[in-house]
Design a protein around this motif. Structure first.
Motif, short mmCIF file in Angstrom:
data_model
loop_
_atom_site.label_atom_id
_atom_site.label_comp_id
_atom_site.label_asym_id
_atom_site.label_seq_id
_atom_site.Cartn_x
_atom_site.Cartn_y
_atom_site.Cartn_z
N TYR A 1 0.87 -1.18 0.00
CA TYR A 1 0.00 0.00 0.00
C TYR A 1 0.90 1.22 0.00
N ASP A 2 0.30 2.39 -0.08
CA ASP A 2 1.07 3.63 -0.27
C ASP A 2 2.00 3.48 -1.48
N GLU A 3 1.51 2.81 -2.50
CA GLU A 3 2.33 2.55 -3.69
C GLU A 3 2.47 3.77 -4.60
N GLN A 4 1.79 4.86 -4.22
CA GLN A 4 1.96 6.13 -4.94
C GLN A 4 2.77 7.12 -4.09
N SER A 5 3.59 6.60 -3.17
CA SER A 5 4.40 7.49 -2.34
C SER A 5 5.42 8.25 -3.17
N GLN A 6 5.80 7.69 -4.30
CA GLN A 6 6.67 8.38 -5.25
C GLN A 6 6.06 8.26 -6.63
N ILE A 7 5.53 9.35 -7.15
CA ILE A 7 4.93 9.37 -8.49
C ILE A 7 5.92 10.01 -9.44
N TRP A 8 6.47 9.21 -10.34
CA TRP A 8 7.52 9.69 -11.25
C TRP A 8 6.97 10.11 -12.60
N LYS A 9 5.76 9.67 -12.92
CA LYS A 9 5.19 9.99 -14.23
C LYS A 9 4.15 11.10 -14.08
N GLU A 10 3.02 10.94 -14.71
CA GLU A 10 1.99 11.96 -14.68
C GLU A 10 1.44 12.12 -13.27
N CYS A 11 1.27 13.36 -12.84
CA CYS A 11 0.84 13.65 -11.47
C CYS A 11 -0.69 13.56 -11.38
N ILE A 12 -1.18 12.32 -11.32
CA ILE A 12 -2.63 12.08 -11.23
C ILE A 12 -2.91 11.08 -10.13
N ALA A 13 -4.16 11.07 -9.67
CA ALA A 13 -4.56 10.14 -8.62
C ALA A 13 -4.62 8.72 -9.18
N HIS B 1 -12.46 10.57 -15.96
CA HIS B 1 -12.09 10.28 -14.57
C HIS B 1 -10.59 10.38 -14.28
N VAL B 2 -9.91 11.27 -14.96
CA VAL B 2 -8.51 11.53 -14.64
C VAL B 2 -8.45 12.73 -13.70
N CYS B 3 -7.92 12.50 -12.49
CA CYS B 3 -7.86 13.53 -11.45
C CYS B 3 -6.44 14.06 -11.36
N SER B 4 -6.22 15.29 -11.79
CA SER B 4 -4.89 15.91 -11.74
C SER B 4 -4.61 16.42 -10.33
N LEU B 5 -3.39 16.18 -9.85
CA LEU B 5 -3.04 16.53 -8.47
C LEU B 5 -2.05 17.69 -8.39
N SER B 6 -2.07 18.36 -7.26
CA SER B 6 -1.02 19.33 -6.96
C SER B 6 0.27 18.56 -6.71
N PRO B 7 1.39 19.03 -7.24
CA PRO B 7 2.66 18.31 -7.01
C PRO B 7 3.15 18.46 -5.57
N VAL B 8 3.27 17.33 -4.87
CA VAL B 8 3.83 17.30 -3.51
C VAL B 8 5.02 16.34 -3.55
N PRO B 9 6.25 16.85 -3.58
CA PRO B 9 7.42 15.97 -3.70
C PRO B 9 7.61 15.07 -2.48
N PHE B 10 8.26 13.92 -2.70
CA PHE B 10 8.62 13.04 -1.59
C PHE B 10 9.85 12.22 -1.95
N ARG B 11 10.91 12.38 -1.17
CA ARG B 11 12.16 11.63 -1.30
C ARG B 11 12.62 11.53 -2.76
N GLY B 12 12.65 12.69 -3.41
CA GLY B 12 13.19 12.77 -4.75
C GLY B 12 12.17 12.75 -5.85
N ALA B 13 10.97 12.23 -5.60
CA ALA B 13 9.93 12.17 -6.63
C ALA B 13 9.17 13.49 -6.68
N PRO B 14 8.77 13.94 -7.87
CA PRO B 14 8.09 15.24 -7.99
C PRO B 14 6.68 15.26 -7.43
N CYS B 15 6.01 14.10 -7.38
CA CYS B 15 4.64 14.02 -6.88
C CYS B 15 4.51 12.81 -5.96
N SER B 16 3.45 12.82 -5.14
CA SER B 16 3.27 11.72 -4.20
C SER B 16 1.84 11.67 -3.71
N ASP B 17 1.51 10.56 -3.01
CA ASP B 17 0.17 10.44 -2.43
C ASP B 17 -0.02 11.39 -1.24
#
Length: 369
Positions: free
Chosen positions: A198-210, A256-272
């Motif tokens: 779980y928390d498998e979107q803790s580091q989002i490296w591609k498109e910043c979507i839910a 149903h594509v939900c675009s997110l605000s970028p919140v970086p985490f441990r090097g990744a530009p977006c995260s959960d």
């Protein structure tokens, strides 16, 4: 407060065992009505069902016909220990320590002695090591962490017969969140790994979507990766989430594509971290008032829903339900994993409400393939 033996001190393994033997009589009075319930639970279950409990009395309503281990991440509850033992279930401590502190062998020894002493005083059956810190491969911390697991396992097995030492790992061994551990060495050093799928979107490296908290294909790829580095399937317990993420959409498209605000985490530009965690019981209460009802993403094999808040913002909520969990649970049998578990047991609705009772029972049943 953690005891330290001083940075110049060193304890050999024989001296560590002597120190532990000195603690052998440190148990207090048994808090159970039946003194036999203070004995350690013995034996290895055919299928492990590992439950994290975060406090309170929700445990009274768990499905004890399934549970083999409870990891207590809340305040110690002797009533829980006595009841779990009456059901033949182990109760284990939470173990966490800063990795920088355990590079010194003396500090490791002091910490281990403290944990064994605490487990004995509370009549517990082991420890779950939940150390989710960044570690660089081949660093001093990398080697120290493996040593900690080995030494902790040796100490618990020696001092509490039948005790269990487990270690929590990310959904994949691929340095998730910069946790570059010696995974095969740690697996060898303890009884089994609890894989936090779980928390498998803790580091989002591609498109910043839910996306789903635990997408089906990605989750199973993580287990294949552990097995491919020579970790035996019987050393792996599958962790599933009994919670989801509520995301505020910067934009919600018609497909149903939900675009997110970028919140970086441990090097990744977006995260959960762009969302907030929500318990399954809360999500179920929201279904009827949502704009969408429960939707299903076939690619990720996960449910989600959408709603508009009082400020007019659209939200997308990704979670797991009996359908998505059952699909992943089937893999535990297919690949011969040691078992399954969840974070966390308190996330369900244990009220007398008939609808809630049905939903809760279905989530427990989904654990068994």
């Amino acid at each position: 407060m953690r005891r330290s033996l001083g940075r110049g001190a060193r304890l050999s393994r024989p001296l560590l065992l002597l120190a532990l033997l000195w603690l052998g009589s440190s148990r207090g009075a048994c808090p159970c009505e039946e003194p036999a319930l203070c004995r350690p639970v013995a034996g290895t279950p055919e299928f492990e069902v590992f439950v994290f409990d975060v406090g309170g009395k929700a445990w009274k309503f768990y499905d004890w016909s399934q549970i083999t281990t409870v990891a207590t991440f809340g305040k110690y509850d002797p009533e829980l220990m006595c009841y779990a033992h009456s059901k033949g279930s182990r109760v284990v401590l939470k173990g966490d320590v800063p990795v920088k502190d355990i590079v010194d062998p003396a500090n490791r020894t002091a910490w281990i002695i403290q944990q064994v002493d605490l487990a004995k005083k509370q009549y517990m059956d082991g420890i779950n090591l939940d150390i989710e810190q960044e570690v660089k491969e081949r660093s001093p911390e990398y080697y120290a962490l493996t040593a900690l697991v080995k030494e902790t396992t040796d100490a618990f097995h020696s001092q509490i017969p039948g005790s269990q030492v487990t270690f929590d790992v990310a959904w994949s061994p691929a340095c998730i969140d910069n946790r570059c551990y010696n995974y095969s060495g740690i697996a060898d050093a303890c009884d089994f790994l609890f894989v936090m799928s779980y928390d498998e979107q803790s580091q989002i490296w591609k498109e910043c979507i839910a996306r789903a908290n635990a997408p089906y294909t990605q989750t199973l790829h993580g287990y294949d990766s552990y097995i491919n580095i020579s970790i035996e399937p019987k050393k792996l317990v599958m962790g599933v989430p009994w919670y989801g993420y509520d995301y505020v959409c910067q934009n919600l498209s018609k497909d149903h594509v939900c675009s997110l605000s970028p919140v970086p985490f441990r090097g990744a530009p977006c995260s959960d971290a762009a969302g907030r965690q929500v318990a399954y019981k809360s999500i179920m209460k929201q279904v009827n008032s949502s704009a969408s009802g429960i939707l299903w993403d076939e690619e990720q094999k996960a449910p989600y829903l959408e709603y508009k808040d009082s400020l007019g913002h659209f939200h997308q909520v990704w979670f797991d339900n009996p359908q998505s969990i059952s699909l992943k649970a089937a893999y535990t049998t297919k690949r011969g994993l040691r078992g399954i578990g969840m974070w966390n047991g308190n996330c369900l609705d244990y009220s007398r409400n008939p609808v809630a009772e049905q939903q809760t029972e279905a989530m427990w049943q989904a654990l068994r393939p």
